[in-house]
Design a protein around this motif. Structure first.
Motif, PDB file in Angstrom:
ATOM      1  N   TYR A   1       0.854  -1.188   0.000  1.00 56.39           N
ATOM      2  CA  TYR A   1       0.000   0.000   0.000  1.00 56.39           C
ATOM      3  C   TYR A   1       0.891   1.239   0.000  1.00 56.39           C
ATOM      4  O   TYR A   1       1.919   1.282   0.673  1.00 56.39           O
TER       5      TYR A   1
ATOM      6  N   PRO B   1       0.597   4.852   1.079  1.00 53.22           N
ATOM      7  CA  PRO B   1      -0.185   5.915   1.727  1.00 53.22           C
ATOM      8  C   PRO B   1       0.201   7.309   1.252  1.00 53.22           C
ATOM      9  O   PRO B   1      -0.640   8.211   1.203  1.00 53.22           O
TER      10      PRO B   1
ATOM     11  N   SER C   1      -1.924   8.166  -1.680  1.00 65.40           N
ATOM     12  CA  SER C   1      -3.343   7.882  -1.484  1.00 65.40           C
ATOM     13  C   SER C   1      -4.024   9.055  -0.789  1.00 65.40           C
ATOM     14  O   SER C   1      -3.384   9.841  -0.099  1.00 65.40           O
TER      15      SER C   1
ATOM     16  N   ALA D   1      -7.737   9.153   1.166  1.00 68.24           N
ATOM     17  CA  ALA D   1      -8.999   8.503   1.525  1.00 68.24           C
ATOM     18  C   ALA D   1     -10.193   9.434   1.337  1.00 68.24           C
ATOM     19  O   ALA D   1     -11.269   8.979   0.938  1.00 68.24           O
TER      20      ALA D   1
ATOM     21  N   PHE E   1      -6.907   5.173  -3.392  1.00 68.74           N
ATOM     22  CA  PHE E   1      -6.006   4.312  -2.633  1.00 68.74           C
ATOM     23  C   PHE E   1      -5.031   3.677  -3.624  1.00 68.74           C
ATOM     24  O   PHE E   1      -5.442   2.963  -4.528  1.00 68.74           O
TER      25      PHE E   1
ATOM     26  N   ASP F   1     -12.598  -4.097  -6.779  1.00 64.41           N
ATOM     27  CA  ASP F   1     -12.599  -3.117  -5.701  1.00 64.41           C
ATOM     28  C   ASP F   1     -13.741  -3.485  -4.749  1.00 64.41           C
ATOM     29  O   ASP F   1     -14.815  -3.895  -5.208  1.00 64.41           O
TER      30      ASP F   1
ATOM     31  N   SER G   1     -11.471   2.182  -2.953  1.00 67.46           N
ATOM     32  CA  SER G   1     -11.627   1.759  -1.559  1.00 67.46           C
ATOM     33  C   SER G   1     -10.303   1.183  -1.077  1.00 67.46           C
ATOM     34  O   SER G   1      -9.374   0.993  -1.861  1.00 67.46           O
ATOM     35  N   GLU G   2     -10.249   0.883   0.210  1.00 69.34           N
ATOM     36  CA  GLU G   2      -9.006   0.406   0.796  1.00 69.34           C
ATOM     37  C   GLU G   2      -8.816  -1.105   0.672  1.00 69.34           C
ATOM     38  O   GLU G   2      -7.805  -1.641   1.114  1.00 69.34           O
TER      39      GLU G   2
ATOM     40  N   THR H   1      -4.691  -4.312   0.081  1.00 70.60           N
ATOM     41  CA  THR H   1      -5.244  -3.945   1.389  1.00 70.60           C
ATOM     42  C   THR H   1      -4.431  -2.794   1.978  1.00 70.60           C
ATOM     43  O   THR H   1      -3.211  -2.916   2.145  1.00 70.60           O
ATOM     44  N   ALA H   2      -5.115  -1.703   2.263  1.00 70.81           N
ATOM     45  CA  ALA H   2      -4.450  -0.572   2.899  1.00 70.81           C
ATOM     46  C   ALA H   2      -3.932  -1.004   4.264  1.00 70.81           C
ATOM     47  O   ALA H   2      -4.621  -1.717   4.996  1.00 70.81           O
TER      48      ALA H   2
ATOM     49  N   ARG I   1      -5.917  -1.080   7.479  1.00 68.22           N
ATOM     50  CA  ARG I   1      -6.966  -2.088   7.609  1.00 68.22           C
ATOM     51  C   ARG I   1      -6.464  -3.395   8.214  1.00 68.22           C
ATOM     52  O   ARG I   1      -7.233  -4.277   8.538  1.00 68.22           O
TER      53      ARG I   1
END
Length: 128
Positions: A17, A19, A22, A24, A29, A56, A92-93, A122-123, A126
């Motif tokens: 991921y 960040p 990204s 949110a 993402f 997604d 989405s994450e 997957t972020a 999460r």
């Protein structure tokens, strides 16, 4: 890392991921993935094209088809490998990707598909 083998071609995937790329609040993402393609067969093969299925968690599904990978159509001798890095953005994450490469055997021109294993997007926030 996730690895899958098809017809003597191993495909390994690592995903991270991103960040810093990204947002949110804007439903953006970003994920980076590194793929290693290793030829463990007895024949030389060239990667011709790719097909991706991108899912997604908000219910979106995209298909991406194209020639080669990141502008290349690498030729892999027996025992050789090729690695590249690319990315994917979701709204989405959570999500996942899977697909296949179409390869061609040099000796007879026969084309065959090599599976790209499903990998999760997957972020990190999460994860428990």
């Amino acid at each position: 890392m996730i690895t899958q083998s098809t017809a003597g071609i191993n495909v390994s995937v690592e995903c991270v991921y991103q960040p810093e790329y990204s947002n949110a609040d804007n439903m953006h993402f970003m994920f980076a993935y590194r793929i290693t393609i290793e030829n463990t067969s007895d024949y030389t093969a060239q990667l011709i094209s790719r097909h991706w299925e991108i899912f997604d968690s908000i219910g979106e599904h995209k298909q991406v088809d194209g020639e080669g990978i990141v502008g290349e159509q690498p030729i892999l001798q027996p025992g050789q490998s090729h690695q590249y890095v690319s990315g994917c953005n979701l709204k989405s994450e959570l999500g996942y990707m899977e697909g296949y490469y179409t390869m061609m055997r040099e000796i007879d021109g026969k084309k065959f598909n090599v599976n790209i294993p499903r990998f999760n997007l997957t972020a990190s926030f999460r994860l428990n």
